[in-house]
Design a protein around this motif. Structure first.
Motif, PDB file in Angstrom:
ATOM      1  N   GLN A  24       0.805  -1.218   0.000  1.00  0.00           N
ATOM      2  CA  GLN A  24       0.000   0.000   0.000  1.00  0.00           C
ATOM      3  C   GLN A  24       0.838   1.268   0.000  1.00  0.00           C
ATOM      4  OE1 GLN A  24      -2.488  -0.679   3.424  1.00  0.00           O
ATOM      5  NE2 GLN A  24      -4.063  -1.712   2.210  1.00  0.00           N
ATOM      6  N   ASP A  27       2.762   4.875  -4.157  1.00  0.00           N
ATOM      7  CA  ASP A  27       1.879   5.953  -4.602  1.00  0.00           C
ATOM      8  C   ASP A  27       1.813   5.923  -6.127  1.00  0.00           C
ATOM      9  OD1 ASP A  27       0.416   8.233  -5.015  1.00  0.00           O
ATOM     10  OD2 ASP A  27       2.003   9.604  -4.379  1.00  0.00           O
ATOM     11  N   LEU A  28       0.684   5.518  -6.645  1.00  0.00           N
ATOM     12  CA  LEU A  28       0.516   5.404  -8.094  1.00  0.00           C
ATOM     13  C   LEU A  28      -0.022   6.676  -8.745  1.00  0.00           C
ATOM     14  CD1 LEU A  28      -1.032   1.819  -8.269  1.00  0.00           C
ATOM     15  CD2 LEU A  28       1.284   2.484  -8.891  1.00  0.00           C
ATOM     16  N   THR A  29      -0.266   7.704  -7.970  1.00  0.00           N
ATOM     17  CA  THR A  29      -0.913   8.902  -8.523  1.00  0.00           C
ATOM     18  C   THR A  29      -0.061   9.617  -9.554  1.00  0.00           C
ATOM     19  OG1 THR A  29      -0.120  10.258  -6.673  1.00  0.00           O
ATOM     20  CG2 THR A  29      -2.331   9.288  -6.472  1.00  0.00           C
ATOM     21  N   ARG A  30       1.261   9.523  -9.440  1.00  0.00           N
ATOM     22  CA  ARG A  30       2.127  10.235 -10.394  1.00  0.00           C
ATOM     23  C   ARG A  30       2.656   9.309 -11.494  1.00  0.00           C
ATOM     24  NH1 ARG A  30       6.508  13.436  -7.269  1.00  0.00           N
ATOM     25  NH2 ARG A  30       6.899  11.379  -6.446  1.00  0.00           N
ATOM     26  N   LEU A  33      -1.002   5.768 -16.387  1.00  0.00           N
ATOM     27  CA  LEU A  33      -1.818   4.552 -16.357  1.00  0.00           C
ATOM     28  C   LEU A  33      -1.156   3.373 -17.063  1.00  0.00           C
ATOM     29  CD1 LEU A  33      -5.393   6.013 -16.986  1.00  0.00           C
ATOM     30  CD2 LEU A  33      -4.486   5.058 -14.860  1.00  0.00           C
ATOM     31  N   ARG A  36       1.616   1.668 -14.761  1.00  0.00           N
ATOM     32  CA  ARG A  36       1.305   1.254 -13.395  1.00  0.00           C
ATOM     33  C   ARG A  36       1.568  -0.221 -13.151  1.00  0.00           C
ATOM     34  NH1 ARG A  36      -3.863   4.986 -11.573  1.00  0.00           N
ATOM     35  NH2 ARG A  36      -2.683   6.921 -11.762  1.00  0.00           N
TER      36      ARG A  36
END
Length: 79
Positions: A24, A27-30, A33, A36
């Motif tokens: 967890q 951090d995949l926000t940056r 897609l 990922r």
């Protein structure tokens, strides 16, 4: 075909709670897609390398991660 064979298991020193927290922490926000999946794979490999008890196997996995990073850098330079 997936088999669960105890003799093929690589001993580790990780608890389920620690593993979940480590997964967890990514951090995949940056991350785009389309990248990922690669980021998750690399993150999982780093977690595995960190928790493997056998130094030789740990070294081999770390070398594989370095090779992945080298290939990624080369691909970025070529594009």
């Amino acid at each position: 075909m997936i088999t669960k064979s105890e003799e093929n298991r690589i001993p580790t020193n990780v608890s389920l709670q620690w593993f979940v927290e480590a997964i967890q922490s990514l951090d995949l926000t940056r991350i785009p897609l389309d990248r990922r999946s690669d980021a998750m794979h690399e993150h999982l490999m780093r977690i595995m390398a960190h928790t493997i008890d056998d130094p030789k196997t740990q070294q081999q996995l770390n070398q594989a991660i370095e090779t992945m990073e080298f290939r990624k850098k080369m691909a970025l330079q070529l594009s």
